[in-house]
Enzyme design. Structure first.
Site: not given
Ligand code: NAD
Length: 261
Positions: A90, A143, A158, A162, A191
């Site tokens: 994730n 995503s 990005y 994805k 999200i």
């Molecule tokens: P977030 O920033 O809230 O959480 C990301 C987590 O990943 C954090 O715990 C951060 O410390 C950790 N992280 C980041 N880089 C890291 C690394 N190099 N090594 C280890 N840990 C690392 O983000 P989120 O929105 O919960 O995103 C989680 C996943 O969901 C991502 O892959 C993101 O692309 C995907 N995503 C999120 C959304 C959204 O709208 N939030 C939409 C589509 C996809």
């Protein structure tokens, strides 16, 4: 249906947002969850919240794009818990969103490194242990960007990561199928999480394609973003035997957003 007792799960990026919500759900279903991110305080907090609810968790710190750190992380899981059954790849960043002419090579590389190399390393080091456990489930957090949506201004690096994740999932579903390892992708839309705090966006006006929606751009909610738990419920489903015949499949969780954008 969602009984994960006796299973060991790894969730990368479990310090906030979708990863944290997923770790909580897996623990509620009885799994021992190793919660990992690069920031100690946030994963310690996640582990603390899981334990406060009567679940089992262990906090670990690593950079998902660091080969040696990921090797050591997974070796440590096997040492401590003897097995690995569920992997949620994730951890990810938005990185820099900018017009292609101004997006610097280092910025491009950083997004590819964390999102794609990180996903590869997580799976690469985990698979031998899933095989040893007699099979397992891998869930990759992709995503809507790069899979159905191409209108997010400047998100070229990005989107490539994805799209690459979904290609990897489909390729590996075949490669790993005879070893009873399932692998699926989740493709969330907007999200609520911490991810936008860690996003750099430049030249939005130059790259934005103007599109007007009648009532907000998420049909199911009238424009309101989803919650991390909306995604975590699907992580639980894909981790469990309820999804036993599903592999190589992207699942869009976006309230219909990507059908518009
Ligand atoms: P977030 O920033 O809230 O959480 C990301 C987590 O990943 C954090 O715990 C951060 O410390 C950790 N992280 C980041 N880089 C890291 C690394 N190099 N090594 C280890 N840990 C690392 O983000 P989120 O929105 O919960 O995103 C989680 C996943 O969901 C991502 O892959 C993101 O692309 C995907 N995503 C999120 C959304 C959204 O709208 N939030 C939409 C589509 C996809």
């Amino acid at each position: 249906m969602y009984d994960l007792s006796g299973k060991v799960a790894l969730v990368t990026g479990a310090g906030s947002g979708i990863g944290k919500a997923s770790a909580m759900k897996l623990a509620q279903a009885g799994a021992m969850v190793v919660v990992m991110s690069r920031t100690a305080e946030e994963v310690e907090q996640t582990a603390h919240e899981i334990e406060a609810q009567g679940g089992k968790a262990q906090a670990k710190t690593a950079d998902t794009s660091d080969d040696e750190a990921m090797r050591a992380l997974i070796a440590g899981i096997i040492l401590d818990h003897k097995r690995l059954d569920i992997v949620v790849a994730n951890a990810g960043i938005n990185g820099v969103w900018a017009p292609i002419e101004s997006l610097k090579p280092d910025e491009w590389d950083q997004t590819i490194k964390v999102n794609l190399r990180g996903t590869y390393l997580t799976i690469h080091h985990a698979v031998p242990h899933l095989v040893a456990a007699g099979g397992g489930s891998i869930i990759v957090m992709s995503s809507i960007n790069g899979t159905r949506t191409f209108t997010t201004p400047g998100a070229s690096a990005y989107s490539v990561t994805k799209a690459g994740q979904v290609a990897l999932v489909q390729q590996l579903a075949l490669e790993l199928g005879d070893r009873r390892i399932r692998i699926n992708a989740i493709c969330p839309g907007a999200i609520e999480s911490e991810i936008s705090d860690n996003t750099e966006q430049r030249g939005k006006e130059e790259t934005e394609v103007p599109v007007e929606f009648p009532e907000g751009d998420i049909p199911l909610t009238g424009g309101k973003s989803g919650e991390a738990e909306d995604v975590a419920d699907a992580v639980l489903f894909l981790a469990s035997d309820a999804s036993r015949h599903i592999t190589g499949t992207p699942l869009w969780i976006d309230g219909g957003q990507s059908l518009l954008r």
